[in-house]
Design a protein around this motif. Structure first.
Motif, mmCIF file in Angstrom:
data_model
loop_
_atom_site.group_PDB
_atom_site.id
_atom_site.type_symbol
_atom_site.label_atom_id
_atom_site.label_comp_id
_atom_site.label_asym_id
_atom_site.label_seq_id
_atom_site.Cartn_x
_atom_site.Cartn_y
_atom_site.Cartn_z
ATOM 1 N N ASP A 82 -6.298 -1.553 2.592
ATOM 2 C CA ASP A 82 -6.025 -0.446 3.416
ATOM 3 C C ASP A 82 -6.541 -0.459 4.868
ATOM 4 O O ASP A 82 -7.260 -1.368 5.239
ATOM 5 C CB ASP A 82 -5.964 0.923 2.789
ATOM 6 N N GLU A 83 -6.248 0.836 5.641
ATOM 7 C CA GLU A 83 -6.974 0.789 6.955
ATOM 8 C C GLU A 83 -8.428 0.713 7.117
ATOM 9 O O GLU A 83 -9.113 0.052 7.872
ATOM 10 C CB GLU A 83 -6.621 1.970 7.532
ATOM 11 N N GLU A 99 -1.552 4.244 8.910
ATOM 12 C CA GLU A 99 -1.279 2.877 8.390
ATOM 13 C C GLU A 99 -0.077 2.461 9.455
ATOM 14 O O GLU A 99 -0.242 1.272 10.028
ATOM 15 C CB GLU A 99 -0.489 2.925 7.111
ATOM 16 N N THR A 152 0.853 -1.366 0.048
ATOM 17 C CA THR A 152 -0.044 -0.021 -0.039
ATOM 18 C C THR A 152 1.076 1.272 0.155
ATOM 19 O O THR A 152 0.645 2.301 -0.832
ATOM 20 C CB THR A 152 -0.943 0.088 1.246
ATOM 21 N N THR A 153 1.771 1.082 0.539
ATOM 22 C CA THR A 153 2.795 2.340 0.660
ATOM 23 C C THR A 153 3.671 2.553 -0.441
ATOM 24 O O THR A 153 3.859 3.536 -0.911
ATOM 25 C CB THR A 153 3.667 2.439 2.167
ATOM 26 N N ALA A 208 -4.875 8.741 1.039
ATOM 27 C CA ALA A 208 -3.408 8.663 0.889
ATOM 28 C C ALA A 208 -2.795 9.917 0.350
ATOM 29 O O ALA A 208 -3.693 10.965 -0.045
ATOM 30 C CB ALA A 208 -3.305 7.694 -0.596
#
Length: 202
Positions: free
Chosen positions: A94-95, A68, A33-34, A141
């Protein structure tokens, strides 16, 4: 404790990256994700970090968003969940998606993640449920990160994508199936993101 790094992105080979900070190269491991939100190699980057100290190593983890990292720290407090599994969970959703799974008791969705069986999924739901009311709505994001270009092209992005999925806990044959037909996606990060989305969709 190293809480944040700001510098130049030197390398990006999922799940690893290297950030140059005043001439010192910090090697970090990050969730997919990052990684897909990072700018191109050679550009400026700022990451929230978490340092894990073991007898045999000091391991640094990087996160595009504060939430995150907060979820990562909460996950590794769950019995049976270490940093590797926590990163696999954050790579698969994701979260907001994870919070939704927990609040809706969605065991099935959680078991699609590598290394998460039914018992682990149930434990995650039970232990994490009471922690979410204290959280604000997941932040989007970082626009600056997502606006970045693709990573420097590598000789075999498909092989890099497969290796990254295996590092998350998927078996080689499963990783190959997840990536089948995604060669035209372009960069390694794009293929990984598409493969994970396909896997989570069932």
């Amino acid at each position: 404790m190293i809480g944040r790094l700001r510098g130049t992105l030197l390398e990006k080979q999922p799940p690893w990256l290297v950030v140059d900070v005043a001439g010192v190269g910090y090697e970090l491991e990050a969730s997919m994700t990052t990684l897909v939100a990072l700018p191109a190699v050679g550009e400026a980057v700022s990451l929230h970090t978490h340092l894990t100290v073991r007898d045999d190593a000091h391991l640094l983890y990087g996160f595009a968003r504060e939430q995150e990292r907060a979820l990562f720290r909460a996950l590794i407090k769950v019995n049976g969940v270490g940093p590797k599994l926590a990163l696999a969970i954050l790579s698969g959703m994701d979260e907001a998606a994870f919070q939704r799974c927990v609040m809706e008791d969605d065991v099935k969705a959680l078991t699609r993640l590598p290394g998460v069986g039914k018992k682990t999924a149930e434990r995650l739901i039970i232990e994490m449920r009471d922690r979410f009311p204290h959280w604000e709505a997941p932040e989007p994001a970082l626009a600056g990160l997502e606006a970045g270009g693709a990573a420097t092209p590598r000789q075999d992005p498909l092989a890099d994508a497969e290796a990254a999925l295996v590092s998350l806990g998927y078996k080689p044959a499963e990783a190959a199936r997840m990536l089948a037909g995604l060669e035209e996606a372009g960069s390694t990060e794009a293929m990984i993101k598409a493969a994970l989305s396909r896997r989570m969709a069932g």
